[in-house]
Design a protein around this motif. Structure first.
Motif, PDB file in Angstrom:
ATOM      1  N   GLU A 185      12.444  -4.156 118.391  1.00 12.01           N
ATOM      2  CA  GLU A 185      12.281  -4.083 116.938  1.00 12.01           C
ATOM      3  C   GLU A 185      12.659  -5.442 116.372  1.00 12.01           C
ATOM      4  OE1 GLU A 185      13.887  -0.883 113.878  1.00 12.01           O
ATOM      5  OE2 GLU A 185      15.428  -2.350 114.370  1.00 12.01           O
ATOM      6  N   THR A 186      11.727  -6.063 115.628  1.00 16.53           N
ATOM      7  CA  THR A 186      11.962  -7.398 115.081  1.00 16.53           C
ATOM      8  C   THR A 186      11.965  -7.362 113.564  1.00 16.53           C
ATOM      9  OG1 THR A 186      10.967  -8.480 116.995  1.00 16.53           O
ATOM     10  CG2 THR A 186      11.105  -9.760 114.966  1.00 16.53           C
ATOM     11  N   GLN A 187      12.948  -8.015 112.969  1.00 17.42           N
ATOM     12  CA  GLN A 187      13.040  -8.154 111.518  1.00 17.42           C
ATOM     13  C   GLN A 187      13.080  -9.640 111.179  1.00 17.42           C
ATOM     14  OE1 GLN A 187      16.073  -5.512 109.649  1.00 17.42           O
ATOM     15  NE2 GLN A 187      16.496  -4.860 111.752  1.00 17.42           N
ATOM     16  N   THR A 188      12.286 -10.020 110.204  1.00 19.35           N
ATOM     17  CA  THR A 188      12.304 -11.399 109.720  1.00 19.35           C
ATOM     18  C   THR A 188      12.856 -11.410 108.306  1.00 19.35           C
ATOM     19  OG1 THR A 188      10.401 -12.000 111.073  1.00 19.35           O
ATOM     20  CG2 THR A 188      10.923 -13.435 109.226  1.00 19.35           C
ATOM     21  N   THR A 189      13.885 -12.185 108.087  1.00 17.06           N
ATOM     22  CA  THR A 189      14.567 -12.239 106.809  1.00 17.06           C
ATOM     23  C   THR A 189      14.693 -13.688 106.363  1.00 17.06           C
ATOM     24  OG1 THR A 189      16.817 -12.551 107.602  1.00 17.06           O
ATOM     25  CG2 THR A 189      15.947 -10.311 107.657  1.00 17.06           C
ATOM     26  N   SER A 190      15.219 -13.877 105.178  1.00 14.13           N
ATOM     27  CA  SER A 190      15.564 -15.212 104.703  1.00 14.13           C
ATOM     28  C   SER A 190      17.040 -15.243 104.357  1.00 14.13           C
ATOM     29  CB  SER A 190      14.731 -15.598 103.476  1.00 14.13           C
ATOM     30  OG  SER A 190      13.376 -15.714 103.806  1.00 14.13           O
ATOM     31  N   ALA A 191      17.659 -16.375 104.540  1.00 11.01           N
ATOM     32  CA  ALA A 191      19.078 -16.541 104.232  1.00 11.01           C
ATOM     33  C   ALA A 191      19.274 -17.846 103.498  1.00 11.01           C
ATOM     34  CB  ALA A 191      19.912 -16.522 105.512  1.00 11.01           C
ATOM     35  N   ILE A 192      20.235 -17.877 102.588  1.00 11.72           N
ATOM     36  CA  ILE A 192      20.562 -19.082 101.845  1.00 11.72           C
ATOM     37  C   ILE A 192      21.924 -19.589 102.312  1.00 11.72           C
ATOM     38  CG2 ILE A 192      21.549 -17.746  99.919  1.00 11.72           C
ATOM     39  CD1 ILE A 192      20.577 -19.988  98.050  1.00 11.72           C
ATOM     40  N   TYR A 193      22.016 -20.896 102.482  1.00  7.30           N
ATOM     41  CA  TYR A 193      23.273 -21.508 102.916  1.00  7.30           C
ATOM     42  C   TYR A 193      24.152 -21.692 101.685  1.00  7.30           C
ATOM     43  CZ  TYR A 193      26.417 -24.934 105.156  1.00  7.30           C
ATOM     44  OH  TYR A 193      27.506 -25.608 105.645  1.00  7.30           O
ATOM     45  N   THR A 194      25.204 -20.885 101.604  1.00  2.46           N
ATOM     46  CA  THR A 194      26.081 -20.895 100.442  1.00  2.46           C
ATOM     47  C   THR A 194      27.313 -21.764 100.692  1.00  2.46           C
ATOM     48  OG1 THR A 194      27.189 -18.891 101.196  1.00  2.46           O
ATOM     49  CG2 THR A 194      25.304 -18.634  99.711  1.00  2.46           C
ATOM     50  N   LEU A 195      27.981 -22.078  99.590  1.00  4.22           N
ATOM     51  CA  LEU A 195      29.127 -22.979  99.647  1.00  4.22           C
ATOM     52  C   LEU A 195      30.367 -22.256  99.147  1.00  4.22           C
ATOM     53  CD1 LEU A 195      30.129 -25.890 100.173  1.00  4.22           C
ATOM     54  CD2 LEU A 195      29.594 -26.388  97.778  1.00  4.22           C
ATOM     55  N   GLY A 196      31.291 -21.986 100.046  1.00  4.76           N
ATOM     56  CA  GLY A 196      32.534 -21.363  99.639  1.00  4.76           C
ATOM     57  C   GLY A 196      32.390 -19.932  99.181  1.00  4.76           C
ATOM     58  N   ALA A 197      31.251 -19.297  99.487  1.00  2.00           N
ATOM     59  CA  ALA A 197      30.989 -17.961  98.937  1.00  2.00           C
ATOM     60  C   ALA A 197      31.945 -16.918  99.483  1.00  2.00           C
ATOM     61  CB  ALA A 197      29.549 -17.562  99.231  1.00  2.00           C
ATOM     62  N   GLY A 198      32.397 -17.082 100.726  1.00  2.07           N
ATOM     63  CA  GLY A 198      33.267 -16.081 101.304  1.00  2.07           C
ATOM     64  C   GLY A 198      34.736 -16.340 101.059  1.00  2.07           C
ATOM     65  N   LEU A 199      35.049 -17.355 100.269  1.00  2.00           N
ATOM     66  CA  LEU A 199      36.432 -17.729 100.019  1.00  2.00           C
ATOM     67  C   LEU A 199      37.213 -16.566  99.412  1.00  2.00           C
ATOM     68  CD1 LEU A 199      38.211 -20.287 100.259  1.00  2.00           C
ATOM     69  CD2 LEU A 199      37.740 -20.699  97.843  1.00  2.00           C
ATOM     70  N   GLY A 200      38.286 -16.200 100.040  1.00  2.00           N
ATOM     71  CA  GLY A 200      39.143 -15.149  99.514  1.00  2.00           C
ATOM     72  C   GLY A 200      38.731 -13.752  99.898  1.00  2.00           C
ATOM     73  N   LEU A 201      37.644 -13.579 100.619  1.00  3.81           N
ATOM     74  CA  LEU A 201      37.210 -12.237 101.002  1.00  3.81           C
ATOM     75  C   LEU A 201      37.724 -11.867 102.390  1.00  3.81           C
ATOM     76  CD1 LEU A 201      33.531 -12.306  99.725  1.00  3.81           C
ATOM     77  CD2 LEU A 201      35.510 -11.258  98.667  1.00  3.81           C
TER      78      LEU A 201
END
Length: 632
Positions: free
Chosen positions: A616-632
């Motif tokens: 099963e193959t899925q093609t997605t798109s992703a954006i390179y974020t900056l500091g988005a996961g900070l504090g999570l």
């Protein structure tokens, strides 16, 4: 509170009021296209909630609907959300001030049976003075539910409201870590004093952000975030970027809601305004807000970039009729829903808010007028939209001058292919008549009927996919499911004589009982998040690529391979394969096959090999974020 300037005559009423008050991440997984022209239309059952501070026993702990006729309330302008376990939470502001000028605060409810019943919770704002039903807060309520569990194994619930006594001095945020059984409160959540129309959104287990109009700063839209469940809001930003703030931050914008994509932590703030600074020369601070905008943050809310969703070339049009709405589906596609006081439209973005398709009209007859839109999204392309609608439209009258014969209902429309331009919608009236006549949209400056207040909401269960709508009605029904509210055990409150008046105003539920629903299409490997981020806010460290998913199929998954822009990526998984049905797995790496640029979008291909040898193959798109996961 909603200080909203009148735009029909291009006059500004806000100044006088102010003077008075102040003495990365997944975008689109492989979509299975479904023709929904033949999808069965939704059906709904309606009932009233409990929350009547005038009668003892009609409040906390009451489950509705019931046969005891204790499901009576005095609330309006409600909101609703669902957690990942399928529980619904609603909140609504008490429209009556009951003791000493202190309004009754915000009431809240929980359903743990897919909306079939809602139980009244302890009022979230009452802890500020220690007495149920009394609080100096409660205006413009909004609610949020955390996407990840807390240390109690539950999802934090947040209720935001404006201070009402004295008015608009701050934003109150109440937090429950125990499914609404108890609340803690932060009465000074806003970083700017003098606030209006706040919104709230949650991320991770403990991050929560609010947005609001800073009415002392020329209606700037401020976004404040807390990383400790609302205890302190330490991160502050404007939703307007340096390139646009000069003309967006004047009294020429109408705020919409705030949403955070839990898959990638991208934050979206929607609003309407003018198109450019050139318009200021002709309209100063009373322009028509004919352009829909969205502010996007890819660094966790530290900064925002503003993009145009739709610019109507007719500069006499106004969007934001309580209110422009934004929602995000499970694949990261973004939807903006808005109305021009006649029709309701939507636009969508597959590029994290950078580029938009639309607008596409949603409503049709018998809803010739559609206002107060709200939306909720499911899997890729699945979108539910609700609004208040009437069959009346003559092209001359504004909704606040509609005749008494104009009958309003709650409308519900669904599109399971919303990423396809021109795809069809199934539309139904989800309620009986909720109001007759004019509907004023000028906030506290209203001189006409404002019984419907300013907005309402819809949410969908991630378990069943069914929708639950929470809404306001001012109709005398007096049925078992919708009894007429009383001021005491003997004195009538809402009667046939006060029908269509504030004395009959109350909050109702419409729960979906049939028709098509969300989340019916699932992959064997259901992806919950794909994050590519750099936790260094200056971008000085390597990208961190994370994947988290779950086997929602019936056979085990032998292995998973991942490609980034066609190049293979080697992951370290936290769970040994084969991955059994019901098991979750996450993977992470900082070793990538190509150089990434913050803010750019990359194609991600995930192939799951099942134990029976199929793939099963899925093609997605992703954006390179900056500091988005900070504090999570």
């Amino acid at each position: 509170m909603d200080i909203i300037r009148k735009t029909t005559d291009n006059t500004l009423t806000i100044i006088l009021i102010l003077l008075t008050l102040t003495s990365g991440t997944i975008l689109a997984s492989a979509t299975i296209t479904r023709a929904n022209a033949a999808s069965p239309k939704a059906t709904f059952a309606n009932y009233e909630l409990a929350g009547n501070p005038f009668v003892t026993g009609y409040n906390v702990g009451t489950s509705c609907p019931n046969t005891a006729r204790t499901c009576q309330n005095t609330e309006g302008e409600p909101s609703i959300r669902a957690d990942k376990a399928g529980n619904f939470y609603g909140s609504s502001e008490n429209v009556f001030c009951v003791i000493g000028g202190l309004c009754g605060g915000t009431f809240a409810w929980r359903s743990n049976d897919n909306g079939q019943h809602f139980t009244t919770l302890t009022p979230p704002n009452s802890v500020s003075v220690g007495r149920p039903g009394i609080s100096p807060a409660g205006g413009d309520t909004d609610i949020a539910v955390a996407p990840d569990k807390n240390t109690n194994g539950l999802y934090n619930v947040y209720v935001a409201s404006l201070q009402s006594n004295p008015p608009l001095l701050n934003v109150y945020v109440s937090t429950s870590t125990d499914a609404g059984a108890s609340w803690s409160i932060n009465p000074t959540s806003a970083s700017v004093a003098g606030d209006d129309r706040e919104w709230i959104a949650a991320d991770g287990a403990n991050k929560v952000c609010i947005s609001y109009h800073a009415i002392t700063l020329t209606n700037d839209i401020v976004v404040d975030c807390s990383y400790n469940s609302g205890l302190a809001f330490t991160q502050h930003a404007s939703a307007f970027d340096p390139a646009h703030i000069a003309f967006l931050a004047g009294f020429n914008n109408i705020i919409g809601n705030l949403v955070i994509d839990p898959s990638n932590h991208v934050i979206y703030q929607v609003f309407s305004s003018i198109a450019n600074s050139d318009e200021l020369a002709s309209c100063s601070i009373a322009c028509h807000v004919h352009t829909v905008w969205i502010a996007v943050s890819i660094d966790g809310g530290n900064t925002f970039t503003d993009y145009t969703v739709y610019n109507n070339p007719n500069t006499n049009v106004d969007y934001g009729h309580q209110f422009i709405n934004v929602s995000v589906d499970s694949a990261g596609n973004v939807y903006a829903v808005y109305t021009d006081d006649h029709n309701v439209y939507y636009s969508f973005s597959r590029t994290f808010g950078k580029n938009w398709s639309g607008p596409y009209q949603i409503n049709n007859a018998p809803s010739k007028t559609a206002i107060f839109p709200w939306s909720t999204a499911g899997n890729a392309g699945e979108l539910d939209v609700v609004w208040y609608g009437t069959n009346f439209y003559n092209g001359v009258d504004h909704p606040d001058t509609y005749p008494d014969t104009a009958a309003w209902n709650v409308y519900f429309s669904q599109n399971l292919n919303a990423l396809v331009p021109g795809s069809s919608w199934t539309q139904v009236a989800a309620s009986n008549i909720i109001h007759y006549g004019g509907v004023c949209e000028a906030g506290v400056t209203c001189t006409g009927n404002r019984d419907l207040l300013d907005d309402f909401g819809v949410a969908a269960s991630p378990i069943t996919g069914s929708a639950v709508i929470i809404y306001t009605s001012d109709q005398f029904v007096n049925s078992t499911a919708e009894p007429a509210t009383r001021r005491s055990s003997t004195s009538p409150f809402c009667t046939q004589a006060t029908n269509n008046d504030i004395d009959c105003e109350h909050t109702n539920i419409a729960v979906q009982t049939g028709g098509s629903t969300f989340f019916q299409t699932k992959h064997h490997l259901q992806l919950n998040s794909i994050n590519i981020d750099n936790t260094n806010l200056q971008g000085g460290s390597s990208p961190d690529f994370k994947i988290q998913g779950e086997n929602t199929g019936t056979v085990s998954i032998s292995s998973v391979s991942v490609q980034l822009s066609g190049q293979p990526v080697t992951f370290t998984w936290n769970t040994a394969f084969p991955l059994q049905p019901g098991q979750s797995a996450s993977a992470e790496t900082t070793t990538l096959p190509l150089l990434l640029v913050v803010g750019d979008i990359y194609q991600v291909t995930i192939t799951a090999t099942l134990s029976d040898g199929t793939t099963e193959t899925q093609t997605t798109s992703a954006i390179y974020t900056l500091g988005a996961g900070l504090g999570l």
